[in-house]
Design a protein around this motif. Structure first.
Motif, PDB file in Angstrom:
ATOM      1  N   ILE A  11       0.878  -1.157   0.111  1.00  0.00           N
ATOM      2  CA  ILE A  11      -0.070  -0.142   0.011  1.00  0.00           C
ATOM      3  C   ILE A  11       0.853   1.270  -0.176  1.00  0.00           C
ATOM      4  N   LEU A  12       0.509   2.176  -0.828  1.00  0.00           N
ATOM      5  CA  LEU A  12       1.311   3.187  -1.147  1.00  0.00           C
ATOM      6  C   LEU A  12       0.536   4.569  -0.415  1.00  0.00           C
ATOM      7  N   ILE A  13       1.167   5.181   0.423  1.00  0.00           N
ATOM      8  CA  ILE A  13       0.373   6.517   0.980  1.00  0.00           C
ATOM      9  C   ILE A  13       1.249   7.675   1.008  1.00  0.00           C
ATOM     10  N   SER A  14       0.668   8.755   1.216  1.00  0.00           N
ATOM     11  CA  SER A  14       1.530  10.170   1.509  1.00  0.00           C
ATOM     12  C   SER A  14       1.111  10.597   2.859  1.00  0.00           C
ATOM     13  N   GLY A  15      -0.092  10.284   3.375  1.00  0.00           N
ATOM     14  CA  GLY A  15      -0.517  10.952   4.701  1.00  0.00           C
ATOM     15  C   GLY A  15      -0.871   9.927   5.854  1.00  0.00           C
ATOM     16  N   ARG A  16      -2.186   9.992   6.277  1.00  0.00           N
ATOM     17  CA  ARG A  16      -2.478   9.413   7.611  1.00  0.00           C
ATOM     18  C   ARG A  16      -2.744   8.105   7.284  1.00  0.00           C
ATOM     19  N   PRO A  30      -9.602 -13.806   9.305  1.00  0.00           N
ATOM     20  CA  PRO A  30      -9.396 -15.083   9.063  1.00  0.00           C
ATOM     21  C   PRO A  30      -9.355 -15.703   7.476  1.00  0.00           C
ATOM     22  N   ASP A  31     -10.504 -15.123   6.582  1.00  0.00           N
ATOM     23  CA  ASP A  31     -10.401 -15.652   5.334  1.00  0.00           C
ATOM     24  C   ASP A  31     -10.202 -14.381   4.254  1.00  0.00           C
ATOM     25  N   ALA A  32      -9.232 -13.803   4.532  1.00  0.00           N
ATOM     26  CA  ALA A  32      -8.900 -12.611   3.972  1.00  0.00           C
ATOM     27  C   ALA A  32      -8.270 -13.186   2.658  1.00  0.00           C
ATOM     28  N   ALA A  33      -8.522 -12.430   1.429  1.00  0.00           N
ATOM     29  CA  ALA A  33      -7.937 -12.498   0.060  1.00  0.00           C
ATOM     30  C   ALA A  33      -6.548 -12.242  -0.210  1.00  0.00           C
ATOM     31  N   TYR A  34      -6.120 -11.211   0.643  1.00  0.00           N
ATOM     32  CA  TYR A  34      -4.738 -10.763   0.481  1.00  0.00           C
ATOM     33  C   TYR A  34      -3.972 -10.522   1.770  1.00  0.00           C
ATOM     34  N   LYS A  35      -2.805 -10.327   1.683  1.00  0.00           N
ATOM     35  CA  LYS A  35      -2.036  -9.609   2.754  1.00  0.00           C
ATOM     36  C   LYS A  35      -1.017  -8.738   2.441  1.00  0.00           C
ATOM     37  N   VAL A  36      -1.264  -7.866   3.468  1.00  0.00           N
ATOM     38  CA  VAL A  36      -0.265  -6.502   3.159  1.00  0.00           C
ATOM     39  C   VAL A  36       1.079  -6.849   3.862  1.00  0.00           C
ATOM     40  N   VAL A  37       1.899  -6.762   2.786  1.00  0.00           N
ATOM     41  CA  VAL A  37       3.432  -7.180   3.216  1.00  0.00           C
ATOM     42  C   VAL A  37       4.212  -5.851   3.183  1.00  0.00           C
ATOM     43  N   LEU A  38       3.695  -4.698   2.759  1.00  0.00           N
ATOM     44  CA  LEU A  38       4.556  -3.536   2.737  1.00  0.00           C
ATOM     45  C   LEU A  38       3.677  -2.290   2.818  1.00  0.00           C
ATOM     46  N   VAL A  39       4.076  -1.200   3.531  1.00  0.00           N
ATOM     47  CA  VAL A  39       3.559   0.036   3.385  1.00  0.00           C
ATOM     48  C   VAL A  39       4.473   1.018   3.038  1.00  0.00           C
ATOM     49  N   ALA A  40       4.346   1.642   1.953  1.00  0.00           N
ATOM     50  CA  ALA A  40       5.504   2.577   1.534  1.00  0.00           C
ATOM     51  C   ALA A  40       4.965   3.934   1.303  1.00  0.00           C
ATOM     52  N   SER A  41       5.825   5.008   1.420  1.00  0.00           N
ATOM     53  CA  SER A  41       5.513   6.425   1.519  1.00  0.00           C
ATOM     54  C   SER A  41       6.693   7.214   0.665  1.00  0.00           C
ATOM     55  N   ASP A  42       6.017   8.299   0.027  1.00  0.00           N
ATOM     56  CA  ASP A  42       6.999   9.358  -0.300  1.00  0.00           C
ATOM     57  C   ASP A  42       7.271  10.381   0.824  1.00  0.00           C
ATOM     58  N   LYS A  43       6.928  10.196   1.983  1.00  0.00           N
ATOM     59  CA  LYS A  43       7.135  11.163   3.057  1.00  0.00           C
ATOM     60  C   LYS A  43       7.416  10.110   4.332  1.00  0.00           C
ATOM     61  N   PRO A  47       1.870  10.084   8.726  1.00  0.00           N
ATOM     62  CA  PRO A  47       1.386   9.301  10.265  1.00  0.00           C
ATOM     63  C   PRO A  47       0.803   7.746   9.935  1.00  0.00           C
ATOM     64  N   GLY A  48       0.469   7.406   8.574  1.00  0.00           N
ATOM     65  CA  GLY A  48       0.256   6.213   8.346  1.00  0.00           C
ATOM     66  C   GLY A  48       1.284   5.191   8.701  1.00  0.00           C
ATOM     67  N   LEU A  49       2.572   5.788   8.598  1.00  0.00           N
ATOM     68  CA  LEU A  49       3.532   4.687   8.716  1.00  0.00           C
ATOM     69  C   LEU A  49       3.865   4.186   9.937  1.00  0.00           C
ATOM     70  N   ALA A  50       3.495   5.219  11.082  1.00  0.00           N
ATOM     71  CA  ALA A  50       3.500   4.662  12.317  1.00  0.00           C
ATOM     72  C   ALA A  50       2.691   3.591  12.649  1.00  0.00           C
ATOM     73  N   TRP A  51       1.523   3.807  12.122  1.00  0.00           N
ATOM     74  CA  TRP A  51       0.252   3.011  12.294  1.00  0.00           C
ATOM     75  C   TRP A  51       0.801   1.555  11.626  1.00  0.00           C
ATOM     76  N   ALA A  52       1.205   1.452  10.659  1.00  0.00           N
ATOM     77  CA  ALA A  52       1.611   0.222   9.964  1.00  0.00           C
ATOM     78  C   ALA A  52       2.762  -0.369  10.858  1.00  0.00           C
ATOM     79  N   ARG A  53       3.912   0.517  11.164  1.00  0.00           N
ATOM     80  CA  ARG A  53       4.833   0.011  11.857  1.00  0.00           C
ATOM     81  C   ARG A  53       4.360  -0.819  12.971  1.00  0.00           C
ATOM     82  N   PHE A  60       8.439   1.339   3.982  1.00  0.00           N
ATOM     83  CA  PHE A  60       9.533   1.770   3.109  1.00  0.00           C
ATOM     84  C   PHE A  60       9.251   3.289   3.160  1.00  0.00           C
ATOM     85  N   ALA A  61       9.869   4.241   3.124  1.00  0.00           N
ATOM     86  CA  ALA A  61       9.682   5.612   3.209  1.00  0.00           C
ATOM     87  C   ALA A  61      11.016   6.384   2.682  1.00  0.00           C
TER      88      ALA A  61
END
Length: 192
Positions: A11-16, A30-43, A47-53, A60-61
């Motif tokens: 997931i690529l973000i720039s903000g919250r 439990p039955d999710a179709a996908y897995k989030v393996v990385l959150v990346a930002s150009d900033k 704030p969303g990076l801290a939440w993901a961490r 990746f920032a």
């Protein structure tokens, strides 16, 4: 190198990252179709990076300032490939990707846009819908192509424009619809 599993999402973000939060929370089912393996930002201070961490998701920032777009996108591409990403979900990522980057990831980048595409591509979508006298606004999930907000639409949700709405009030209701639409549409997309 074999193509990565489409269900491995960055997931690529720039903000919250409110849409990122909706996507990650759906991936926790439990039955999710996908897995989030990385959150990346150009900033680096998004704030969303801290939440993901805090959720234990790799981040990746990197700011493109001083690097230039080609070097920035090369570093982003390397991080995505190192994480074995199969699908990229743009969620409030406020940079235009170059044609070359889009070509490398053709058919594997999706975006959420706050209008009923093909109407109101670009910015200020809510104000434009109100000014046009539209009865409904909404949001669209679409494939990212070289044309701004021009790729195939995968899903949409309509939101009524109410008497007395301004762009901010409408934006709040459209954002709530985005949080429902994006996880469901992404799940369908990676399963095809």
């Amino acid at each position: 190198m074999a193509e990565a599993d489409a269900r491995s999402v960055a997931i690529l973000i720039s903000g919250r990252g409110s849409n990122m939060t909706a996507l990650v929370e759906a991936a926790d089912a439990p039955d999710a179709a996908y897995k989030v393996v990385l959150v990346a930002s150009d900033k680096s201070d998004a704030p969303g990076l801290a939440w993901a961490r805090a959720r234990g998701i790799a981040i990746f920032a990197l700011s493109p300032k001083g690097l230039g777009k080609p070097a920035y996108e090369a570093a982003l591409d390397a991080a995505l490939r190192a994480a074995e990403v199969g699908t990229i979900a743009l969620a409030g990522y406020m940079r235009l990707l170059s044609d070359g980057f889009v070509a490398k990831w053709r058919g594997r980048i999706v975006n959420i846009h706050p209008s009923l595409l093909p109407r109101y591509k670009g910015l200020d979508t809510h104000a434009r819908a109100i000014a046009a006298g539209d009865a409904v606004a909404g949001c669209s999930v679409h494939i990212v192509t070289e044309e701004l907000d021009g790729g195939a639409v995968l899903g949409q949700a309509e939101v009524p424009i109410l008497p007395g709405d301004d762009a901010d009030r409408l934006a709040e209701r459209v954002l709530a619809a985005e949080h429902r639409l994006y996880p469901a549409t992404l799940a369908e997309f990676v399963a095809r």
